[in-house]
Scaffold this active site. Structure first.
Site, short mmCIF file in Angstrom:
data_model
loop_
_atom_site.label_atom_id
_atom_site.label_comp_id
_atom_site.label_asym_id
_atom_site.label_seq_id
_atom_site.Cartn_x
_atom_site.Cartn_y
_atom_site.Cartn_z
N CYS A 1 3.53 -6.38 2.18
CA CYS A 1 2.66 -6.20 3.06
C CYS A 1 1.86 -7.83 3.45
O CYS A 1 1.52 -8.31 3.18
CB CYS A 1 1.79 -5.45 2.17
SG CYS A 1 -0.23 -4.92 3.37
N CYS B 1 4.41 -5.54 10.75
CA CYS B 1 4.13 -5.45 9.76
C CYS B 1 5.65 -4.86 9.12
O CYS B 1 6.11 -4.08 9.33
CB CYS B 1 2.93 -4.06 10.19
SG CYS B 1 3.39 -2.86 8.93
N THR B 2 5.37 -4.54 7.75
CA THR B 2 6.49 -4.51 6.53
C THR B 2 6.97 -3.08 6.80
O THR B 2 7.89 -2.90 7.25
CB THR B 2 6.40 -4.99 5.69
OG1 THR B 2 5.23 -3.76 5.08
CG2 THR B 2 6.36 -6.15 5.00
N HIS B 3 5.87 -1.98 7.23
CA HIS B 3 6.48 -0.52 7.74
C HIS B 3 6.87 -0.08 9.29
O HIS B 3 8.45 -0.04 8.63
CB HIS B 3 4.89 -0.06 7.79
CG HIS B 3 4.68 0.83 6.42
ND1 HIS B 3 4.04 -0.17 5.71
CD2 HIS B 3 5.02 2.21 6.21
CE1 HIS B 3 3.38 0.32 5.05
NE2 HIS B 3 4.21 1.69 5.00
N SER C 1 0.68 -1.35 0.23
CA SER C 1 -0.04 0.28 -0.16
C SER C 1 0.97 1.01 -0.14
O SER C 1 0.41 2.69 -0.63
CB SER C 1 -0.75 -0.08 1.47
OG SER C 1 -0.20 0.10 1.99
N THR D 1 -0.97 -7.39 5.37
CA THR D 1 -2.18 -7.01 4.72
C THR D 1 -2.66 -7.29 3.41
O THR D 1 -3.60 -8.70 3.87
CB THR D 1 -2.75 -5.61 4.93
OG1 THR D 1 -2.38 -5.29 7.14
CG2 THR D 1 -4.44 -5.51 4.56
N GLY E 1 -5.38 -1.41 5.56
CA GLY E 1 -5.72 -1.98 6.87
C GLY E 1 -7.94 -1.80 7.51
O GLY E 1 -8.14 -2.80 7.37
#
Length: 257
Positions: free
Chosen positions: A70, A177-179, A8, A72, A40
């Site tokens: 990602c 979460c990849t972030h 995203s 999600t 999300g």
């Protein structure tokens, strides 16, 4: 070779940087969806539709593999993406690194978005791969959004809030979460001293290479800068990406064309 990554937002930078380190000569296509983020809160059907659109933009550049960078999208769209593109285009999803984190037993925390925390998907992974470890699920409201906007103060607040929910004696923290991998240093500083952080970027990059039969070659001559697609539009890497080491690795001289 050419490897595409989709997300995203800029969470894909961690896996893209891992690919760049393993195979500097790989051409990269980075496809994200600033028009639709965050994914999300969307319905599973909406997430799947947006993920397919982002993948379609990337596939037009004829990559050899597609990384769904990602969590999600992996949960809600991986079957649809594989149905659409495999076997011609290998599709590699991102799974939280619960198995390696719990291998040594002890207390483990899984940091994830509120939507993922407590979900049947994550609970299933813990049940399957938890290996008897004491696992605490930690929701991290606002952290992915703060990372996406490169808002240092908001990142620090969200990290501190999640750290306060994390048991003091944890041996490992899963970055679900990849972030979160983009601010791993701040997370490490906030949790128990010596706690190991477990992200997915290197494992995902390695799996993509395996799927296309390529070996790591970290000394290879570097390819040019990535192709960047923002909701299907070819563009520059978002300025927020350059706030992170992984983004600067991909764009060492600044803007991408």
């Amino acid at each position: 070779m050419k490897i595409a990554l989709m997300d995203s937002g800029i969470g894909l930078l961690a896996a893209a940087a891992a690919v760049r380190r393993l195979r500097p000569d790989a051409e990269l296509v980075l496809s994200c969806d600033p028009d639709g983020l965050p994914w999300g809160p969307r319905t599973p059907e909406d997430i799947s539709g947006r993920a397919l659109a982002v993948a379609h933009a990337a596939s037009a550049h004829r990559p050899d593999a597609l990384i769904v960078a990602c969590n999600t999208a992996t949960v809600h769209a991986l079957p649809a993406l594989r149905a659409a593109y495999e076997p011609g285009l290998p599709v590699v999803g991102t799974v939280p690194a619960i198995k390696p984190a719990t291998a040594g037993g002890g207390a483990v925390a899984v940091w994830a978005t509120p939507a993922t925390t407590g979900s049947p998907y994550q609970r299933g992974l813990i049940a399957e791969f938890g290996q008897g470890a004491e696992v605490t699920e930690v929701p991290c409201p606002g952290l992915a959004d703060a990372v996406q906007s490169a808002d240092d103060e908001a990142v620090d607040r969200a990290v501190a809030a999640a750290a306060a929910l994390t048991p003091a004696g944890v041996r490992a923290v899963v970055l679900g979460c990849t972030h979160y991998e983009l601010v791993a240093d701040r997370i490490a500083a906030a949790v128990a001293p010596g706690a190991a952080l477990h992200g997915s970027a290197t494992a995902v990059a390695s799996q993509a290479l395996r799927r296309i039969g390529a070996d790591p070659a970290p000394e290879a001559e570097p390819a040019g800068p990535p192709v960047v697609l923002l909701s299907g539009r070819q563009s520059d890497l978002p300025p927020e990406a350059l706030a992170y080491e992984q983004g600067r690795l991909l764009a060492p001289v600044g803007r991408l064309v």
